[in-house]
Design a protein around this motif. Structure first.
Motif, PDB file in Angstrom:
ATOM      1  N   ALA A   1      12.960  21.132  31.991  1.00  0.00           N
ATOM      2  CA  ALA A   1      12.245  21.508  33.207  1.00  0.00           C
ATOM      3  C   ALA A   1      11.355  22.726  32.963  1.00  0.00           C
ATOM      4  CB  ALA A   1      13.254  21.796  34.321  1.00  0.00           C
ATOM      5  N   LEU A   2      11.890  23.708  32.240  1.00  0.00           N
ATOM      6  CA  LEU A   2      11.089  24.889  31.901  1.00  0.00           C
ATOM      7  C   LEU A   2       9.872  24.493  31.066  1.00  0.00           C
ATOM      8  CD1 LEU A   2      10.676  27.981  31.720  1.00  0.00           C
ATOM      9  CD2 LEU A   2      12.172  27.951  29.707  1.00  0.00           C
ATOM     10  N   GLU A   3      10.095  23.643  30.064  1.00  0.00           N
ATOM     11  CA  GLU A   3       8.983  23.204  29.213  1.00  0.00           C
ATOM     12  C   GLU A   3       7.925  22.478  30.029  1.00  0.00           C
ATOM     13  OE1 GLU A   3      11.042  20.842  26.419  1.00  0.00           O
ATOM     14  OE2 GLU A   3      11.826  22.538  25.255  1.00  0.00           O
ATOM     15  N   ASP A   4       8.379  21.632  30.950  1.00  0.00           N
ATOM     16  CA  ASP A   4       7.404  20.904  31.781  1.00  0.00           C
ATOM     17  C   ASP A   4       6.586  21.865  32.636  1.00  0.00           C
ATOM     18  OD1 ASP A   4       8.285  18.535  30.734  1.00  0.00           O
ATOM     19  OD2 ASP A   4       9.666  18.098  32.379  1.00  0.00           O
ATOM     20  N   LEU A   5       7.260  22.877  33.174  1.00  0.00           N
ATOM     21  CA  LEU A   5       6.548  23.839  34.019  1.00  0.00           C
ATOM     22  C   LEU A   5       5.506  24.610  33.207  1.00  0.00           C
ATOM     23  CD1 LEU A   5       6.077  25.457  36.601  1.00  0.00           C
ATOM     24  CD2 LEU A   5       8.071  26.863  36.006  1.00  0.00           C
ATOM     25  N   LEU A   6       5.911  25.147  32.057  1.00  0.00           N
ATOM     26  CA  LEU A   6       4.974  25.916  31.230  1.00  0.00           C
ATOM     27  C   LEU A   6       3.833  25.033  30.731  1.00  0.00           C
ATOM     28  CD1 LEU A   6       7.465  28.102  29.166  1.00  0.00           C
ATOM     29  CD2 LEU A   6       6.195  28.738  31.210  1.00  0.00           C
ATOM     30  N   THR A   7       4.157  23.785  30.406  1.00  0.00           N
ATOM     31  CA  THR A   7       3.108  22.856  29.979  1.00  0.00           C
ATOM     32  C   THR A   7       2.107  22.613  31.099  1.00  0.00           C
ATOM     33  OG1 THR A   7       4.672  21.784  28.476  1.00  0.00           O
ATOM     34  CG2 THR A   7       2.694  20.551  29.045  1.00  0.00           C
ATOM     35  N   SER A   8       2.642  22.469  32.298  1.00  0.00           N
ATOM     36  CA  SER A   8       1.765  22.253  33.451  1.00  0.00           C
ATOM     37  C   SER A   8       0.839  23.444  33.664  1.00  0.00           C
ATOM     38  CB  SER A   8       2.613  21.994  34.694  1.00  0.00           C
ATOM     39  OG  SER A   8       1.821  21.834  35.837  1.00  0.00           O
ATOM     40  N   LEU A   9       1.361  24.645  33.499  1.00  0.00           N
ATOM     41  CA  LEU A   9       0.535  25.849  33.649  1.00  0.00           C
ATOM     42  C   LEU A   9      -0.494  25.945  32.525  1.00  0.00           C
ATOM     43  CD1 LEU A   9       3.376  28.330  34.630  1.00  0.00           C
ATOM     44  CD2 LEU A   9       1.453  27.696  36.082  1.00  0.00           C
ATOM     45  N   LEU A  10      -0.092  25.587  31.294  1.00  0.00           N
ATOM     46  CA  LEU A  10      -1.006  25.687  30.157  1.00  0.00           C
ATOM     47  C   LEU A  10      -2.179  24.732  30.309  1.00  0.00           C
ATOM     48  CD1 LEU A  10      -1.646  26.803  27.325  1.00  0.00           C
ATOM     49  CD2 LEU A  10      -0.152  25.036  26.372  1.00  0.00           C
ATOM     50  N   ARG A  11      -1.936  23.586  30.888  1.00  0.00           N
ATOM     51  CA  ARG A  11      -3.013  22.598  31.013  1.00  0.00           C
ATOM     52  C   ARG A  11      -4.145  23.064  31.926  1.00  0.00           C
ATOM     53  NH1 ARG A  11       0.569  17.081  31.621  1.00  0.00           N
ATOM     54  NH2 ARG A  11       1.515  17.149  29.541  1.00  0.00           N
ATOM     55  N   ARG A  12      -3.847  24.083  32.703  1.00  0.00           N
ATOM     56  CA  ARG A  12      -4.900  24.601  33.587  1.00  0.00           C
ATOM     57  C   ARG A  12      -5.778  25.626  32.876  1.00  0.00           C
ATOM     58  NH1 ARG A  12      -3.646  22.660  38.652  1.00  0.00           N
ATOM     59  NH2 ARG A  12      -5.101  24.047  39.719  1.00  0.00           N
ATOM     60  N   ASN A  13      -5.447  25.966  31.619  1.00  0.00           N
ATOM     61  CA  ASN A  13      -6.280  26.883  30.828  1.00  0.00           C
ATOM     62  C   ASN A  13      -6.174  26.472  29.360  1.00  0.00           C
ATOM     63  OD1 ASN A  13      -7.809  28.941  29.808  1.00  0.00           O
ATOM     64  ND2 ASN A  13      -6.361  30.566  30.290  1.00  0.00           N
ATOM     65  N   MET A  14      -6.815  25.338  29.018  1.00  0.00           N
ATOM     66  CA  MET A  14      -6.691  24.757  27.678  1.00  0.00           C
ATOM     67  C   MET A  14      -7.691  25.396  26.714  1.00  0.00           C
ATOM     68  SD  MET A  14      -4.314  22.428  27.420  1.00  0.00           S
ATOM     69  CE  MET A  14      -4.860  21.318  26.160  1.00  0.00           C
ATOM     70  N   THR A  15      -7.468  26.689  26.429  1.00  0.00           N
ATOM     71  CA  THR A  15      -8.319  27.428  25.496  1.00  0.00           C
ATOM     72  C   THR A  15      -7.422  28.208  24.542  1.00  0.00           C
ATOM     73  OG1 THR A  15      -8.400  29.410  26.888  1.00  0.00           O
ATOM     74  CG2 THR A  15     -10.089  27.715  27.270  1.00  0.00           C
ATOM     75  N   PRO A  16      -7.957  28.640  23.393  1.00  0.00           N
ATOM     76  CA  PRO A  16      -7.140  29.498  22.506  1.00  0.00           C
ATOM     77  C   PRO A  16      -6.619  30.726  23.228  1.00  0.00           C
ATOM     78  CG  PRO A  16      -9.078  28.722  21.323  1.00  0.00           C
ATOM     79  CD  PRO A  16      -9.256  28.283  22.744  1.00  0.00           C
ATOM     80  N   GLN A  17      -7.425  31.262  24.156  1.00  0.00           N
ATOM     81  CA  GLN A  17      -6.962  32.434  24.906  1.00  0.00           C
ATOM     82  C   GLN A  17      -5.778  32.063  25.797  1.00  0.00           C
ATOM     83  OE1 GLN A  17     -10.072  31.415  24.664  1.00  0.00           O
ATOM     84  NE2 GLN A  17     -11.315  33.111  23.845  1.00  0.00           N
TER      85      GLN A  17
END
Length: 1568
Positions: free
Chosen positions: A889-905
């Motif tokens: 569940a934690l991984e899914d949440l962080l993945t969901s957040l990361l997809r909103r800023n798909m840059t090296p930064q």
């Protein structure tokens, strides 16, 4: 030749039978048998002759020969002629009777020969034996015994002689006084009687069919009188048993009137023996034979003896049977045989005796009685036919017995009854019900604790036996079909028979199948007159519900489905065609899985699909409503099985969804809400699932019914009965609320998405939001779970992107509050998991979260999960599953957040959040952080879309963070670290423009390295890290190399030493692979390494720095040397460490020494300066670079492994340092170093001197030591030459002593040394010319210059120096010309045998072209010696032979032989010599039979080897060659010579050699 040769071989072996070693004796006998296999006549003849001619041969050896003869006779009697047979028979008879005393082994062996011969030559054997059976003279013990055995082995041949034999033998019985003699007569009478009975039973095959029983009656009667009246009362137990064993078969041959007359005495006499003997098997067998004889003549005497017989036999059957005792088991069989005979003559009295004992207080009595009852039901069926009702009624008491042993016995009785028609009688139903009850026993309730009155239970349990019995009765007893069908159906639905469902279903399937074959197309169940049978709805519900847990109860799921399929017409007429397709698919799915691999969720879904399909096929509202009603009725039956009840709730929901009547739907939903057991968690979940499934079709009705219930009094605390019990009511109401909230969640999850979107906030979330203020954990969980399902439903809608969730922020904040409220160090509920899942879905909904909310969410969730302490071993395993789900569940949440800023930064920001956990000192936190990082990187890679080529600027930093974790203390962390590096490399490829499906061969190798990281061996672990670093080095962009190295250098100080070591491994690998790009950075890197050593003095960091500097030097040696020489003098310990590290690399040492020599010689050794203006002579001050180079040389050569490099540069080093010593005489240190030198001197003798001359002398001494001239150093030291060498006054003398020592101890080094010195005559420094001349002059005092042939060149050089401007040089030249001396070098030793064998193997590489044939001849010649010396006592020689055979194998051009060499002769592998030699000889003789003579001749030479193992190997080689060659090649071998040699080996002092010789002699019969 053939016969004489076999006799010769036999004679040799027979002479060897007297060997003292038992193993040799055994081998000799085996060889004799081998000869007999080929030539039985000759072998037997030789044995017969040997025994006849060697009368004094001791009986143990005679016994062995006779046993060998018996083996040959038994196998080849058909090949013997009459003359040979007569000779063997006469010999065996003589051997058997030669001594009157009993010598059992010898005489038994002879007896066995006679018995074996009697199979074909019965007349001759009988004639010989009858010679020993003379009237009036007691025969030899073994004559009688042989006659007895012969009568059994050849019945038809012996029985015609029995009348004569008995006539002669019977008068002797009275004369027999010894128990042994009497016992053998009993043995004979027993076997005579048995063979007679067999003869009479097979008269149609007998040679004389006129033989009658009466012919033996008189003789047997006479014998009986003596045996029973005189011998049976004997005190000797063995004799009594012999008498009893004889009386049994004799009783069948007694006249009927004699038997009737004797029974009143005979039977009590036999029964009395039960008290006298512990082992009663023979007594029972004899008693059974006597009873059989009595019954066959219709004896009336048995009635009188019946009570005592029954009592005694019943006591025997009640003796506890131990499976390990065959005698007791056999006794029971014989006793049961006795009961069979009694049942055939007195069934009433037998049952009157047995049946009351079923109520006995003794377990053994009850079990024994039941065993007898089962036996007579089977064996005396005709007599028991009219007793069936009586027997059935007597079984009522045993049916109530709870003892497991009794239960097993009862089941066995019922099985027997089923086969003989008992269960068709009134009372048979009780037996069937009993069987079903035992099938339903739970496994844990079967065993009983063993007490004083019962033994431990056998492995077969009551249930297992009963299950087998039910199936066998159902499938193999045709008469039981009408009894069991449809009676067994009534046991399907009662809960108490749940454990019996699988065997019931299997039996019913078989019975139904037979009915279908008899009447296809008809209903199987006839309800007329069977009011107790369950309805079709009840059967379908029951079988479907229990199928949800398919592997329970021996696979009840498959059994239930098969029965359901068979009953399709009775369930509903329309289902047959559809179920014929769907049910086999379900069964196939079960076959493809096991209990461990089956997903319960997937299986339940398949069953629900099956149910939905069934309902659609029927499409009858009335039928559907009836089925749903039955399902609701059966719900309480599953209160003890939550899983099945949960599934049944889902079935109810499915059935209600198919119902078209809304009133029925709402009525059933209302009843379910009112009757549910809200305290049970599984039931709450099941009820919610039911509502969710129902809402798929009836959303409005479901929501309306929930709304009505929410408003009802049950949910309000202040009204109703809950107000009376306030505490209890609050808890109850919370459970009810939780269930309702779950119902809302499931309704949202299951109902059509578009309908839910419109009702989410108004009808569903409105009721959920009212409960957020609760503190009840269970209600919290329900809230979070339902919110999660609602959010998931909203996100799943096609209109989700346009949906504006007005209360999103409020809901996110509430979820975070729930997460924060959970204990940070423990995980006891799925609240945080569900809350994070809800947040995952909420993240994707509008409006978007701001940066502060995102950071707060990430930090809170990471802290909530990462810090949870791991569970201790042995604690609840369910928590592990909860933890894994929470992590996902934690991984899914962080993945969901990361997809909103798909840059090296964006990736960097997420990794920065994880970085503290990645570097945590707690292993479980690191493992989790790496796992999350791996998942994030995989997700980033999967969703990467690069529209333009942009740099992945932080690649080096990220790889530097993750790669050292490949050696983390936790194996799982190591593997996740590899996954992170793998993803990062593919991300770089993506940013370089490669497509997403591109597979990079280099990066893919990372996946194959994961297994190596699991291994706890540090060597394997760090080797794997090195391989990972190689991959990184190949794919890392050049601009990222420095940032990666800087990050890795920081990791050298990691608290986890494994990670620190891994960082060093990766650094070193990068330097090795990409170091060519770092030339300009070498000084910086060297300084960094020195500073890191100062910061972190730990051993592994030291080793890492050493390795790093070596790698740098391997690519930029001059730059590294220059950087290190620039270090301040005197060198500190860290600099010295790096110098010594460079010296440890063989590939660097030579080059480094050359560079240091250049540095030392390139600059002037000193500069002159006047310290005072009035000084008479200038001071000489050492220059820094040569001084530093000298010190560096000392450090390098202080390492022992530098010896090879020093040896290579020995002349240059020796000469340069010798001249350096001369140049530094009186030279001072610079002022800035003098103070440092004084401080270093004060530290003690271990500090290396910085004084120029002393440092040069020290370096020269190290050169000599490392160059193998340590004796030179010692001799010069002994003569105080080193001290002289350092002073201006004694320098010449010191050089002379050094030269003298070199001539004596290092003569072979002098030519090259002298060559270097000869070049110094033109040196600008006078002192160097003096030093070199002094050394060369002294050499002329040694004879070594003559030995080395350097005298002429040496004299020429000195002559040229006579004109030197320096007087000291000219003086030294004159001294040299006057010197004379002598000396000699030493020689080394070596092990010639192993070296020469290895050399032979190596020659294979050099022999090509014309010399191949010559070398092949050498290989063939050396083959036998090499094979034999594999047994060489010196392991080095044996190893060399392995090597040579492997190397020379290809020359023989035989693939099988070469494969055998490679398989068996590997270095370090233990050789099974016999197996290998057998294989090698097989291939040699198959492909090179012409080599037989040559190989045998060579092996003969080794018969006289001084080594025992080689002597034993030689006949082995010969034997295997003979075994595998075709007989036509025997002409290659001189058999006479070979036989004589083997005969000599039979006298070898070593038993192993004698054994192999005997074995080979047996194989030589192949050439006969």
């Amino acid at each position: 030749m053939t016969r004489s040769y076999v006799r010769k071989l036999s004679a040799i072996l027979l002479d060897a039978v007297t060997d003292k070693d038992p193993l040799v004796q055994e081998q000799v006998c085996s060889a004799l048998c081998a000869l007999g296999e080929s030539q039985p006549q000759e072998a037997l003849s030789a044995c017969e002759e040997h025994l006849r001619q060697n009368e004094k041969l001791a009986h143990p050896y005679r016994t062995m020969i006779l046993r060998a003869m018996q083996t040959v006779v038994s196998s080849h009697i058909s090949k013997l002629d009459k003359d040979m047979a007569r000779a063997v028979i006469l010999l065996a008879s003589s051997e058997m009777t030669k001594v009157k005393d009993l010598i059992c082994d010898w005489q038994q062996a002879a007896s066995d020969v006679l018995v074996a011969m009697g199979r074909r030559f019965i007349s001759t054997v009988m004639e010989e034996l009858l010679h020993g059976l003379q009237p009036g003279v007691l025969p030899h013990y073994f004559v009688v015994r042989t006659l007895a055995n012969l009568s059994v082995s050849n019945v038809f041949g012996t029985v015609p002689f029995l009348t004569s034999i008995l006539g002669t033998m019977l008068p002797m019985l009275a004369a027999a006084k010894h128990d042994t003699t009497r016992a053998v007569f009993c043995y004979a009478l027993q076997h005579f009687s048995e063979s007679t009975l067999e003869y009479l039973a097979n008269l149609d095959q007998a040679p004389d069919p006129t033989v009658r029983k009466d012919a033996f009656a008189s003789d047997i009667s006479s014998a009986y009188d003596i045996l029973f009246h005189q011998w049976l009362p004997s005190r000797e137990a063995k004799l009594r048993l012999a008498v009893v064993e004889a009386l049994g078969p004799m009783s069948h041959l007694l006249p009927s009137e004699k038997l009737e007359e004797q029974l009143p005495k005979l039977l009590p006499g036999i029964l009395t023996l039960y008290k006298k003997h512990a082992e009663t098997c023979h007594v029972s067998k004899s008693l059974g034979q006597i009873l059989e004889a009595a019954v066959s003549v219709g004896s009336r005497t048995l009635e009188v003896q019946l009570d005592s017989l029954l009592t005694t036999l019943h006591a025997q059957i009640c003796v506890p049977v131990e499976s390990a005792s065959p005698l007791v088991m056999n006794n029971q069989k014989e006793v049961l045989r006795c009961f069979t005979e009694l049942a055939s003559c007195s069934p009433d009295r037998l049952l009157a005796f047995l049946l009351p004992k079923l109520d006995s207080g003794s377990e053994r009595t009850r079990v024994g009685t039941l065993q007898v009852l089962r036996h007579i039901i089977n064996s005396a069926a005709a007599q028991m036919e009219v007793k069936k009702p009586f027997i059935l009624s007597s079984m009522r008491v045993p049916l109530l017995d709870t003892n497991s042993k009794v239960k097993r016995a009862v089941v066995q009785v019922i099985s027997a009854m089923a086969h003989h028609g008992y269960l068709e009688q009134p009372g048979g139903e009780a037996m069937i019900e009993y069987i079903v009850q035992q099938c339903a026993l739970p496994p844990e309730m079967e065993p009983q604790k063993p007490g004083s009155d019962c033994e431990e239970l056998p492995a077969d349990s009551v249930r297992a036996i009963t299950v087998r019995t039910l199936y066998l009765v159902s499938t193999t007893v045709d008469r039981m079909s009408d009894v069991l069908w449809p009676h067994l159906l009534q046991f399907l639905t009662p809960v108490r028979y749940t454990g019996a469902l699988t065997p019931l279903c299997r039996s019913l399937v078989h019975l139904a199948g037979k009915r279908q074959e008899a009447g296809p197309g008809t209903h199987l169940i006839n309800y007329d007159g069977h009011v107790t049978l369950p309805s079709p709805y009840a059967i379908a519900t029951r079988l479907l519900a229990v199928s949800s847990n398919p592997y329970l109860g021996d696979g009840r799921g498959a059994a239930s489905l098969r029965l359901l399929n068979v009953l399709h017409r009775d369930i509903h007429p329309l289902l047959g065609q559809r179920w014929a397709t769907t049910i086999p698919l379900l069964l196939q799915y079960l076959d493809e899985h096991t209990e461990e691999t089956l997903s319960p969720k997937e299986w339940e879904e398949k069953l629900l699909v099956f149910l939905r399909d069934t309902l659609a096929v029927v499409s009858d509202n009335t039928w559907v409503c009836q089925l749903s009603l039955e399902m609701c009725k059966q719900l309480p039956c599953y209160n003890g099985t939550p899983q099945e009840k949960n599934f049944l709730y889902k079935c109810v929901g499915t059935a209600l969804g198919a119902a078209s009547s809304k009133d029925v739907v709402r009525k059933h939903l209302q009843e379910l809400l009112e009757s549910a057991r809200y305290q049970e968690e599984a039931e709450r979940e099941g009820l919610a699932c039911c509502f969710g499934i129902c809402a798929i079709i009836h959303l409005d009705d479901t929501l309306a019914q929930l709304e009505d219930f929410v408003r009802s009094d049950v949910v309000r605390k202040s009204i109703g009965i809950f107000n009376i019990f306030k505490d209890r009511s609050e808890n109850e109401v919370e459970k009810v609320k939780g269930t309702l909230i779950l119902c809302y969640g499931h309704v949202a999850a299951q109902a059509p998405r578009e309908l839910v979107l419109a009702r989410a906030e108004s009808d569903i979330l409105r009721n959920i939001f009212q409960c957020f203020s609760t503190k009840d954990p269970a209600l919290k969980l329900c809230l979070v779970q339902s919110v999660c399902m609602v959010c998931q439903a909203i996100c799943g809608s096609t209109q989700a992107s346009s949906f504006n969730f007005s209360r999103k922020a409020e809901l996110v904040a509430q979820m975070m509050e729930f997460i924060k409220a959970e204990p940070p160090d423990s995980l006891r509920s799925p609240i945080r998991k569900k809350a994070m899942l809800a947040c995952t879905y909420l993240v994707s909904l509008e409006p978007a979260l701001d940066e502060q909310e995102r950071t707060y969410m990430i930090h809170g969730c990471l802290h909530s999960v990462m810090a949870v302490l791991p569970e201790r071993e042995g604690e609840d395993g369910g928590l592990e599953s909860l933890y894994l789900d929470t992590m996902h569940a934690l991984e899914d949440l962080l993945t969901s957040l990361l997809r909103r800023n798909m840059t090296p930064q964006g990736l960097q920001m997420m990794v920065e959040h994880l970085s503290p956990w990645i570097k945590s000192p707690r292993g479980h936190e690191r493992e989790r952080a790496l796992g999350v990082s791996s998942r994030l990187l995989r997700s980033f890679l999967e969703h990467l879309h690069v529209s333009a080529l942009v740099p992945f600027h932080n690649l080096g930093l990220l790889i530097g963070l993750f790669s050292p974790r490949c050696a983390d203390l936790w194996p799982a962390t190591r593997q996740e670290a590899v996954s992170c590096v793998y993803s990062l490399l593919y991300l770089q490829l993506g940013y370089e423009g490669f497509s997403r499906d591109y597979q990079d061969d280099v990066a893919e190798r990372l996946l194959t390295l994961k297994d190596g990281l699991v291994h706890p061996d540090p060597a394997i672990l760090f080797h794997t890290c090195h391989s990972i670093a190689q991959i990184i080095a190949k794919r890392l962009p050049p601009d990222q190399l420095i940032s990666l190295l800087l990050t890795l250098f920081e990791s050298l100080g990691d608290p986890d030493k494994n990670c620190s070591r891994a960082a060093s491994v990766i650094i070193n690998c990068l330097l090795k692979e990409r170091g060519n790009l770092l030339l300009e950075k070498v000084p910086e890197i060297v300084n960094m390494l020195r500073s890191k050593l100062q910061e972190t003095p730990e051993e592994h960091v030291l080793r890492a720095a050493q390795h790093s500097v070596c790698l740098l030097a391997s690519q930029h040696c001059e730059a590294v040397v220059s950087s290190l020489l620039g270090s301040p003098l005197p060198f500190d310990s860290h600099t010295c460490t790096l110098w010594r590290a460079l010296a440890s690399e063989p590939g660097l040492t030579v080059k480094m020494l050359e560079l240091l020599l250049q540095k030392m010689n390139r600059d002037v050794p000193f500069k002159e300066s006047r310290a005072f203006l009035l000084s008479s002579s200038p001071d000489r001050v050492a220059t820094l670079l040569p001084l530093a180079a000298t010190c560096a040389l000392s450090e390098v050569m202080s390492v022992p492994v530098s010896a090879p490099a020093v040896l290579e540069l020995y002349p240059q080093l020796f000469v340069a340092l010798l001249l350096r010593v001369g140049c530094t005489l009186g030279v001072q240190l610079p002022r800035n170093l003098q103070a440092k030198e004084r401080r270093a001197t004060g530290l003690g003798p271990a500090s290396r001197s910085l004084e120029p001359c002393s440092s040069a002398v020290g370096a020269l001494q190290l050169t000599l030591v490392r160059g193998g001239s340590e004796e030179v150093v010692q001799r010069v030291e002994l003569e105080r030459g080193w001290e002289s060498l350092r002073t201006s006054m004694g320098h010449e003398e010191g050089v002379a002593r050094l030269a003298s020592a070199m001539a004596k101890f290092a003569g072979p080094r002098l030519p090259l040394v002298m060559k270097e010195l000869l070049c110094t005559h033109s040196s600008v420094y006078e002192i160097q010319r003096v030093t070199s001349t002094a050394f060369l002059a002294e050499l002329l005092s040694s004879n070594v210059v003559n030995d080395l042939m350097i005298l002429e060149s040496l004299l020429d050089n000195l002559a040229a120096r006579q004109k030197d401007t320096c007087a000291s040089v000219r003086r030294l030249v004159l001294r040299g010309l006057a010197n004379v001396a002598s000396g000699s070098p030493n020689k080394d030793k070596m092990e010639f045998r192993s070296a020469s064998i290895r050399l032979f193997g190596h020659l294979n590489k050099a022999c090509h072209g014309d010399c191949e044939d010559i070398f092949l001849e050498q290989v063939v010649g050396g083959l036998a010696p090499l094979l034999l010396h594999l047994q060489d006592p010196q392991s080095s020689v044996a190893t060399a032979c392995k090597f040579a055979l492997r190397m020379c194998g290809p020359n023989l051009e035989c693939e099988e032989l070469m494969a055998a060499f490679q398989k068996h002769l590997q270095e370090g592998r233990r050789l099974h010599f016999g197996e290998f030699l057998n294989t090698a000889c097989k291939h040699l003789m198959r492909h090179f039979p012409d080599l037989l003579g040559r190989l045998v001749s060579t092996s003969l030479f080794y018969f006289k080897s001084s080594w025992e193992d080689v002597r034993a190997a030689a006949p082995m080689l010969t034997g295997f060659l003979v075994q595998h060659v075709e007989p036509e090649h025997h002409l290659q071998v001189d058999l006479e010579h070979l036989t004589a040699a083997l005969q000599l080996l039979l006298k070898d002092p070593a038993p192993a050699v004698r054994m192999k010789a005997a074995e080979t002699l047996g194989r030589l019969v192949k050439f006969a």
